[in-house]
Design an enzyme around this catalytic site. Structure first.
Site, short mmCIF file in Angstrom:
data_model
loop_
_atom_site.label_atom_id
_atom_site.label_comp_id
_atom_site.label_asym_id
_atom_site.label_seq_id
_atom_site.Cartn_x
_atom_site.Cartn_y
_atom_site.Cartn_z
N CYS A 133 0.83 -1.19 0.00
CA CYS A 133 0.00 0.00 0.00
C CYS A 133 0.88 1.26 0.00
O CYS A 133 1.46 1.59 -1.03
CB CYS A 133 -0.96 -0.03 1.18
SG CYS A 133 -2.31 1.17 1.03
N HIS A 181 -3.57 -4.97 0.22
CA HIS A 181 -3.09 -5.54 1.49
C HIS A 181 -3.20 -7.06 1.45
O HIS A 181 -4.18 -7.65 1.95
CB HIS A 181 -3.90 -4.98 2.67
CG HIS A 181 -3.61 -3.56 2.99
ND1 HIS A 181 -2.66 -3.18 3.90
CD2 HIS A 181 -4.16 -2.42 2.51
CE1 HIS A 181 -2.62 -1.86 3.98
NE2 HIS A 181 -3.52 -1.37 3.14
N GLU A 186 -1.76 -9.22 3.21
CA GLU A 186 -1.65 -9.85 4.53
C GLU A 186 -3.00 -10.27 5.10
O GLU A 186 -3.07 -11.16 5.95
CB GLU A 186 -0.95 -8.91 5.53
CG GLU A 186 -1.71 -7.65 5.91
CD GLU A 186 -1.44 -6.46 5.01
OE1 GLU A 186 -1.65 -5.31 5.45
OE2 GLU A 186 -1.01 -6.68 3.85
#
Length: 542
Positions: free
Chosen positions: A379, A518, A520
């Site tokens: 990001c 993102h 994750e």
């Protein structure tokens, strides 16, 4: 009949209610049940999206764009189900909804009260979240006795009355302190916490006894006697080497068996073979890998919780023990970067908002690019990589993001057309899942495409489109595409219409990837995300 499980906490906060709820969800799913999970937070913010990461930790984003508490990340990682807006509720959302309805005349001029109007709103949210699930696990944030939690506790008390106790189960997670001076565990705090809960009309069916040390003989029987639960309903939950061992420990201690018995659920024994294999890999790591996380919130590591866990997941797959070097971006300069980042095997620059520490991130990114250190920008981290490349490779002096410097001549990162002038918090954000088209032959496409050498994913051909979750406002400025790509920056992921740059890479670098999204949020302990797997693979190659 759909079953409801409510998880509350007592004595102190931070005991691991979320891990307990997530672990139980994993166990019930392993028994073949369809499980959903919710987190009800008593704070007055509408959501965590505008809260300071130093106070609250990371904001976890769902596919449908909800900004939620980090516990939902635990639920997704353990249960492996994508949650939604129906999985997160705060007091702020509740009161906002009630007041909007009052202003619209929905209460026909009646007096608006906590009971029934606030509690009915909470109950409706819980019932909506239970749709299409065999079991809904609802965690109540905070600690029993907190004044702000009372409407939530009253709401779940009413649900147990409406649905019947045979369809509702209350689990209370509470601390069992150990006094070194006397060499014994103390159950009195748990007794007082249960008494407080019972005064609100809720009698816990199961008590999760959190302790750092195994419980001494007799303590379980004492808790059983004074808290009015059967002895096998006092479940020991001790501190573990890895939080992913929690489902196995709780299963061994009988939690899922007791839950199924109390709720009259007829389900087979859980299939935990894959989970056991994953936890066994954790303890046999063969090499150490040091990854630097260069960010602005490193003093509260929960601000990067999903990134930390995603690195661990990739480490488990690669047989690597991941150590993290926390680097405050405010400390990094072109001169200090070599010292602060020496000896690392890879680097991550994570997301964030605001201009504090930006120059340090740019210096760290330059160090990684010039020294061929595996680099992953997430990001804001991708935007930093673009800014650094524009300045130091393309010669665009003062290149910057419009978020941080409106006067710069070269806004290589900027708002897109139509976003200008919208100032409402979150009003211009891209939130939730968006598709991304991968460039043919790019490193990114190779990472996402299933491979024979990854046990969890057999080869089925190259992938050309993915979906990932976003939480950002500013974008790659398309006016600079040609300038940057001519100097070697590869745009390897774009939106389906080609208008938004989603990912960049440097093909000549060992591993240099930046993504606007993102990843994750979609990593799982037994299914590591391919981008983190790619970073750790590069970091282990020396």
């Amino acid at each position: 009949m759909r079953k409801h499980i409510f998880v509350t906490g007592g004595v102190v906060s931070g005991l691991g209610k979320g891990i307990t709820a997530a672990s139980l969800g994993r166990l019930l799913k392993a028994r073949g049940l369809k499980v959903a999970a919710q987190k009800l937070d008593p704070y007055m913010n509408v959501d965590p999206g505008t809260m300071n990461p130093f106070q609250h930790g990371e904001v976890f984003v769902t596919d449908d764009g909800a900004e939620t508490d980090l516990d939902l990340g635990h639920y997704e990682r353990f249960i492996d189900e994508n949650l939604t807006k129906r999985s997160s509720l705060t007091s702020g959302k509740v009161y906002w909804s009630v007041l909007e309805r009052e202003r619209a005349g929905c209460y026909q001029g009646g007096t608006v009260q906590v009971i029934p109007h606030v509690t009915e709103t909470i109950k409706s949210f819980i019932y909506d979240g239970a749709e299409n699930a065999d079991v809904l696990i609802t965690e109540i944030g905070g600690t029993t006795g907190d004044i702000e939690s009372q409407p939530f506790l009253e709401a779940i008390r009413q649900i147990s009355l409406e649905k019947g106790r045979e369809n509702c189960l209350f689990i209370h997670v509470t601390l069992i302190p150990y006094l070194k001076c006397s060499g014994e565990h103390k159950s009195k705090p748990t007794q007082h916490s249960v008494k407080e809960l019972r005064s609100m009309g809720i009698s816990p069916n199961i008590i999760i006894a959190r302790a750092d040390e195994p419980l001494a003989d007799g303590i379980r029987e004492k808790i059983s006697l004074f808290c009015n639960v059967p002895p096998d309903c006092v479940i020991e939950n001790t501190t573990l080497f890895s939080l992913y061992e929690a489902p196995l420990m709780l299963h061994q201690n009988g939690l899922d068996k007791v839950v199924c018995r109390e709720l009259q659920i007829n389900a087979p024994e859980p299939d935990l073979r894959n989970w056991r294999e994953m936890t066994e890999r954790i303890s046999v790591s063969k090499r150490d890998v040091c990854i630097a996380i260069v960010g602005k919130y490193v003093k509260l590591r929960d601000a990067y919780l999903s990134i930390i866990e995603s690195l661990k997941h990739a480490g488990y797959e690669m047989g690597a023990n991941i150590t993290i070097r926390w680097v405050d971006s405010e400390d990094v300069t072109d001169k200090s970067a070599g010292e602060l980042l020496s000896g690392i095997d890879g680097m991550i620059i994570p997301g964030g908002f605001g201009d504090r520490g930006i120059d340090g991130m740019i210096a760290a990114c330059r160090f990684a690019r010039e020294n061929n250190v595996p680099f992953f920008g997430i990001c804001l981290g991708m935007q930093i990589a673009v800014i650094e490349f524009a300045r130091n490779v393309c010669g665009l002096d003062g290149a910057h993001s419009g978020e941080f410097c409106k006067k710069t001549q070269h806004r290589v990162i900027d708002l897109m057309h139509g976003q200008e002038g919208l100032v409402s918090t979150g009003g211009t954000m891209r939130l939730g899942a968006y598709p991304c088209v991968l460039s043919q032959g790019s490193l990114l496409q190779g990472l996402y495409s299933p491979r024979d050498d990854v046990a969890y994913s057999p080869a089925v051909g190259m992938i050309d489109k993915i979906s990932e979750r976003h939480r950002h406002r500013f974008e790659f400025n398309n006016e600079y595409r040609e300038c940057l790509t001519q100097k070697g920056l590869a745009i390897c992921g774009v939106s389906p219409d080609g208008n938004l740059v989603e990912a960049i890479e440097l093909p000549q670098h060992k591993f240099f990837v930046g993504v606007q999204f993102h990843p994750e949020f979609k990593s799982r302990p037994d299914k590591p995300h391919p981008l983190f797997l790619g970073l750790i693979t590069a970091a282990t190659q020396g």
